[in-house]
Structures are given as C-alpha cells and as structure tokens.
Design a protein around this motif. Structure first.
Motif, short mmCIF file in Angstrom:
data_model
loop_
_atom_site.label_atom_id
_atom_site.label_comp_id
_atom_site.label_asym_id
_atom_site.label_seq_id
_atom_site.Cartn_x
_atom_site.Cartn_y
_atom_site.Cartn_z
N CYS A 1 -11.07 13.44 13.04
CA CYS A 1 -9.55 13.56 13.14
C CYS A 1 -9.20 13.94 11.64
N ALA A 2 -9.16 13.15 11.20
CA ALA A 2 -9.29 13.59 9.29
C ALA A 2 -9.80 15.42 9.39
N ILE A 3 -10.67 15.27 9.21
CA ILE A 3 -11.34 16.76 8.78
C ILE A 3 -12.14 17.29 10.09
N PRO A 4 -11.20 18.08 10.67
CA PRO A 4 -12.00 18.58 12.30
C PRO A 4 -13.21 19.68 12.00
N VAL B 1 -16.56 6.10 13.48
CA VAL B 1 -15.99 6.19 12.33
C VAL B 1 -16.37 7.57 12.57
N VAL B 2 -16.98 8.33 13.42
CA VAL B 2 -17.19 9.68 13.10
C VAL B 2 -16.54 10.67 14.11
N LEU C 1 -17.02 18.81 13.62
CA LEU C 1 -18.15 17.84 14.56
C LEU C 1 -19.04 17.48 13.17
N GLU C 2 -19.20 18.29 12.65
CA GLU C 2 -21.10 18.59 11.15
C GLU C 2 -20.33 17.76 10.36
N PHE C 3 -19.98 18.23 9.68
CA PHE C 3 -19.54 17.05 8.35
C PHE C 3 -18.36 16.10 8.40
N ALA C 4 -18.38 15.21 10.23
CA ALA C 4 -17.77 14.23 10.44
C ALA C 4 -19.17 13.01 10.72
N ASN C 5 -20.23 13.66 11.39
CA ASN C 5 -21.52 13.23 11.32
C ASN C 5 -22.18 12.24 10.87
N ASN C 6 -22.15 13.80 10.08
CA ASN C 6 -23.17 13.36 8.66
C ASN C 6 -22.02 12.79 8.14
N PHE C 7 -20.66 12.40 7.36
CA PHE C 7 -20.59 11.82 6.58
C PHE C 7 -20.17 10.59 6.76
#
Length: 106
Positions: free
Chosen positions: A62-65, A56-57, A67-73
């Motif tokens: 890949c869509a929004i580079p 998921v992360v 990492l902190e946002f990707a992990n939290n979202f």
C-alpha cells in the motif's frame, strides 16, 4: 558462527554478550529473509500461506506499489522480528547454562 568466532578472538576468556547474540540474529535474519524470499518467489509464487506474512506484504504494498519489493522487504522485516526474539531467548539460555555449569564445576 562467524560473529561468535570474531567475538572470542577479540575477547579471549570473556563470556558472550547480548550484542554478540543480537548481531548473529541480525545477520541470520538478513540472509534468511533474502534467501527465503527468493525460494518462496520461485517455488510458491511468493505465497507463504501465513496470514501474518500476507498482512505485512499488503501493508508495504500500500505504501510502495511494487509487489516484488514489498514481498522481499516484508520477509526481511518479519525475519528481523523473529530472529531478535530468538537471539534474546538463546542468550537467556546461554546465561542459565553458564551459571549451572559454574556451580557444577565448583
């Protein structure tokens, strides 16, 4: 707990509805997602060890580079899916127990 108290206050004598369980699940998912991601980030460097969370992360990254946002979202999205299923199962058990209780009291 607050969702159930508010529902009971506004609907005295009425049994809980599926919406009540789903709202409780949504608030639980958001709070668990935020708190859980903060703990995982601080303690485990955002590595949960679950392949589903990693996928998921990676997809969000890949869509929004970021990492902190990707992990939290990703954690919040995973929690919403998990808590929706949990809320639905809890509602089904609530209805079953309510019916059994109704027949025992008769």
């Amino acid at each position: 707990m607050l969702v159930f108290q508010k529902f009971k206050k506004n609907n005295a004598g009425v049994s809980y509805s599926i919406e009540c369980f789903l709202w409780a699940g949504l608030w639980s998912a958001i709070s668990n997602g935020i708190l859980g991601n903060m703990i995982a980030s601080a303690v485990y460097a955002s590595n949960t060890g679950r392949s589903s969370a990693t996928i998921v992360v990676q997809g969000i990254f890949c869509a929004i580079p970021n990492l902190e946002f990707a992990n939290n979202f990703g954690g919040i999205i995973e929690n919403i899916a998990d808590k929706t299923l949990s809320s639905t199962v809890s509602f089904i058990f609530y209805k079953i127990v309510s019916r059994i209780k109704f027949f025992i009291e008769k």
